[in-house]
Design a protein around this motif. Sequence first.
Motif, mmCIF file in Angstrom:
data_model
loop_
_atom_site.group_PDB
_atom_site.id
_atom_site.type_symbol
_atom_site.label_atom_id
_atom_site.label_comp_id
_atom_site.label_asym_id
_atom_site.label_seq_id
_atom_site.Cartn_x
_atom_site.Cartn_y
_atom_site.Cartn_z
ATOM 1 N N LYS A 134 0.840 -1.215 0.000
ATOM 2 C CA LYS A 134 0.000 0.000 0.000
ATOM 3 C C LYS A 134 0.864 1.250 0.000
ATOM 4 C CE LYS A 134 -3.567 -2.699 0.524
ATOM 5 N NZ LYS A 134 -4.211 -3.149 -0.713
ATOM 6 N N LEU A 186 3.376 4.008 -2.276
ATOM 7 C CA LEU A 186 3.699 4.498 -3.608
ATOM 8 C C LEU A 186 5.202 4.437 -3.841
ATOM 9 C CD1 LEU A 186 0.787 5.553 -4.044
ATOM 10 C CD2 LEU A 186 1.830 7.509 -5.155
ATOM 11 N N LEU A 207 0.728 10.835 -11.105
ATOM 12 C CA LEU A 207 -0.407 9.900 -11.150
ATOM 13 C C LEU A 207 -1.156 9.969 -12.480
ATOM 14 C CD1 LEU A 207 -1.883 10.221 -7.540
ATOM 15 C CD2 LEU A 207 -0.414 8.427 -8.462
ATOM 16 N N TRP A 215 1.282 1.894 -16.956
ATOM 17 C CA TRP A 215 0.506 0.700 -17.330
ATOM 18 C C TRP A 215 -0.838 1.123 -17.894
ATOM 19 C CZ3 TRP A 215 1.927 0.968 -11.979
ATOM 20 C CH2 TRP A 215 0.948 1.481 -11.137
ATOM 21 N N ARG A 257 -6.018 11.488 -4.272
ATOM 22 C CA ARG A 257 -4.763 11.873 -4.925
ATOM 23 C C ARG A 257 -3.826 12.557 -3.947
ATOM 24 N NH1 ARG A 257 -4.893 12.501 -11.074
ATOM 25 N NH2 ARG A 257 -3.080 13.777 -10.628
ATOM 26 N N TRP A 260 -2.369 9.861 -1.716
ATOM 27 C CA TRP A 260 -1.381 9.066 -2.458
ATOM 28 C C TRP A 260 -0.068 9.823 -2.580
ATOM 29 C CZ3 TRP A 260 -2.873 5.230 -6.808
ATOM 30 C CH2 TRP A 260 -4.006 4.493 -6.428
ATOM 31 N N THR A 261 -0.153 11.095 -3.047
ATOM 32 C CA THR A 261 1.079 11.811 -3.374
ATOM 33 C C THR A 261 1.777 12.347 -2.127
ATOM 34 O OG1 THR A 261 -0.206 13.808 -3.800
ATOM 35 C CG2 THR A 261 0.369 12.473 -5.697
ATOM 36 N N THR A 285 0.736 6.754 0.364
ATOM 37 C CA THR A 285 0.006 5.570 0.796
ATOM 38 C C THR A 285 -1.236 5.383 -0.055
ATOM 39 O OG1 THR A 285 -0.639 4.370 2.800
ATOM 40 C CG2 THR A 285 -1.489 6.593 2.584
ATOM 41 N N LEU A 286 -1.533 4.121 -0.415
ATOM 42 C CA LEU A 286 -2.677 3.820 -1.264
ATOM 43 C C LEU A 286 -3.959 3.838 -0.445
ATOM 44 C CD1 LEU A 286 -0.813 3.004 -3.626
ATOM 45 C CD2 LEU A 286 -2.448 1.183 -4.082
ATOM 46 N N GLY A 318 -7.503 0.361 1.685
ATOM 47 C CA GLY A 318 -6.612 0.688 0.576
ATOM 48 C C GLY A 318 -6.630 -0.318 -0.557
ATOM 49 N N ASN A 319 -7.760 -0.997 -0.737
ATOM 50 C CA ASN A 319 -7.834 -2.011 -1.797
ATOM 51 C C ASN A 319 -8.445 -1.414 -3.053
ATOM 52 O OD1 ASN A 319 -6.705 -4.078 -0.210
ATOM 53 N ND2 ASN A 319 -8.671 -4.338 0.825
ATOM 54 N N ILE A 320 -7.631 -1.246 -4.080
ATOM 55 C CA ILE A 320 -8.096 -0.574 -5.284
ATOM 56 C C ILE A 320 -7.485 -1.262 -6.500
ATOM 57 C CG2 ILE A 320 -6.229 1.148 -5.143
ATOM 58 C CD1 ILE A 320 -8.397 3.166 -6.211
ATOM 59 N N ASP A 321 -8.275 -1.324 -7.566
ATOM 60 C CA ASP A 321 -7.831 -1.934 -8.809
ATOM 61 C C ASP A 321 -7.019 -0.895 -9.584
ATOM 62 O OD1 ASP A 321 -7.534 -3.114 -11.284
ATOM 63 O OD2 ASP A 321 -9.568 -3.929 -11.312
ATOM 64 N N LEU A 322 -5.714 -1.136 -9.720
ATOM 65 C CA LEU A 322 -4.839 -0.144 -10.359
ATOM 66 C C LEU A 322 -5.149 0.043 -11.843
ATOM 67 C CD1 LEU A 322 -1.389 -0.935 -8.696
ATOM 68 C CD2 LEU A 322 -2.991 0.897 -8.143
ATOM 69 N N ASP A 323 -5.917 -0.872 -12.423
ATOM 70 C CA ASP A 323 -6.297 -0.713 -13.829
ATOM 71 C C ASP A 323 -7.577 0.096 -14.001
ATOM 72 O OD1 ASP A 323 -4.133 -2.120 -14.924
ATOM 73 O OD2 ASP A 323 -5.078 -4.007 -14.352
ATOM 74 N N TRP A 363 -9.439 8.562 -12.317
ATOM 75 C CA TRP A 363 -9.042 9.829 -12.922
ATOM 76 C C TRP A 363 -8.418 9.566 -14.281
ATOM 77 C CZ3 TRP A 363 -6.659 8.614 -8.086
ATOM 78 C CH2 TRP A 363 -5.393 8.054 -8.178
#
Lengths: 315, 315
Positions: A273, A275, A310, A315, B266, B269-270, B274-275, B306-311, B315
């Motif tokens: 989790k 970055l 981001l 990918w 966002r 994350w930035t 952390t996701l 923090g469970n997210i599908d990166l695909d 945004w």
Amino acid sequence: MDSAPQLDDIEAAAARIAGYIHRTPVHTSQWLDALCTAQVHFKCENLQKVGAFKARGASNAVLSLDDEAAARGVATHSSGNHGAALAMAAQRRGIPAHIVMPANAPAVKKAAVESYGAFVIECEPTLAAREETLRRVAAETGAEVVHPYDDARVIAGQGTVALELLAQVPDLDVVVVPVGGGGLLAGVATAIKAMKPDIEVLAAEPAGADDAFRSFGLGERQPQSNPQTIADGLRTALGELNFPIIQRHVDTIVTVEEESIVRAMRLQWTRLKTLVEPSGAVSFAALLEHPERFRDRKVGVVISGGNIDLDHLPW
Amino acid sequence: MDSAPQLDDIEAAAARIAGYIHRTPVHTSQWLDALCTAQVHFKCENLQKVGAFKARGASNAVLSLDDEAAARGVATHSSGNHGAALAMAAQRRGIPAHIVMPANAPAVKKAAVESYGAFVIECEPTLAAREETLRRVAAETGAEVVHPYDDARVIAGQGTVALELLAQVPDLDVVVVPVGGGGLLAGVATAIKAMKPDIEVLAAEPAGADDAFRSFGLGERQPQSNPQTIADGLRTALGELNFPIIQRHVDTIVTVEEESIVRAMRLQWTRLKTLVEPSGAVSFAALLEHPERFRDRKVGVVISGGNIDLDHLPW
């Protein structure tokens, strides 16, 4: 200080920069351990100030200046993280910073530099243009040039990563470090071989920017020509001061493919989790691409940084 | 236990689940503090086992069963994190788990449930279909149904978040919690009002799934109809047992727009590296959208997962 830093230089750096940087945590994941059949300890320099280990070397350089030199400011060229780090350290000490950046550097890295109150000077994205622009800026301002990696103060600062890691996980078998210019690698290798010479120091480099790998194998520094990798922090050429230190203290250099870097990033994002930027994932990519080297070993993996745009994920 | 859990139930849960879960860290960012003009302490349940606070309630439910009931297994319906959490806890205790999931749940959440050795039963993405399928599964297997939030054992488990947070940052002015079904909110509010009644408990809910906000204002539980939000964990309807607890112990409920949720994600994350999943960012979105409520205050913000599908990033 123009010669190779020693352990006492690294210890002095650690004392000097303690108030400027974070002691970063070490994270683990049972899932990633099972995947790698190894015990993996991630040293999270992506959680460092400015999002990268570069805060260490830059802070050490800024704090090593006497008051008169410091008053004239500092200057550097940087594809990003070192520039932000030097800007942060200069702002903290209350002195000016002039950062020469390639015009194609990620927007997020330019914004970071400017957020610390530094002057950004853009130039063509070639090493020659960066160095020429930096010479001009230094001549005009009298600022002290702090090279991103080919500088003993910077190498000593980056080496403090290893002091912390060995205190946090004393009984490692191998430490994996990404290599670009070689500042982090030279500092970490110096500290580890002085403290625990039995720990293997293994460097990981993108196959598309493999000058350190070739130089190490041939015993002579080879040029970096037309590097092609998403690991933008590792496109730089191995430093002159860095190379002999790496020859002396590093055990192994391996290369990794772009697909492994992306896979490493995604696994670190989803499982830790956290970055990680492409350059920061190159160390873990070495475990994915060369698993036999790490099987059943206790591995320290340096995540060097976490600054990523981001809107432009690979990918 | 079908009535509202009290502080001693939450303390008992904390002791029971200690070996099953992580004590998650609290992170801060000077940059985000400056942005919010507040002191913000992020309780990182995205770093919890299975990537969400749900590990707490599910573990407490599994560990509350006597051996005979436990042997028949557990079952639930879940849009994702509770399912993974129940599967994890059941696997840990060595009992079967049957997880009913909507066919449109994120792939990453289905994979997580299966990785813990649970049986996944897919159904239509309506509450009616989920409940009907779960009834059938429970009748066929004899498994104990553990509702994702409308269950006193689950509420007590989620409340342990507050015990940790108050130990880590004792002098908070306000704690911000996302609300969907209300398990986390009811547990946290119960613990905080029993221990430090002067701390404001503020819930944040997506404007597109605002049944808790409407129910709280009208004093009567309102149905959730056709929820529209990227915060997939918060599309559920407020629970029957949860509502009176929330009425009694929660001070304020605010809604947030989708743009604020994405912006909060966002920024987390930035700046925190952390996701955070969309549902987990709803609490911080409240600070961005309602800054006047938090100015110059010491704020605890629960990052729920923090469970997210990166695909499929929003945004």
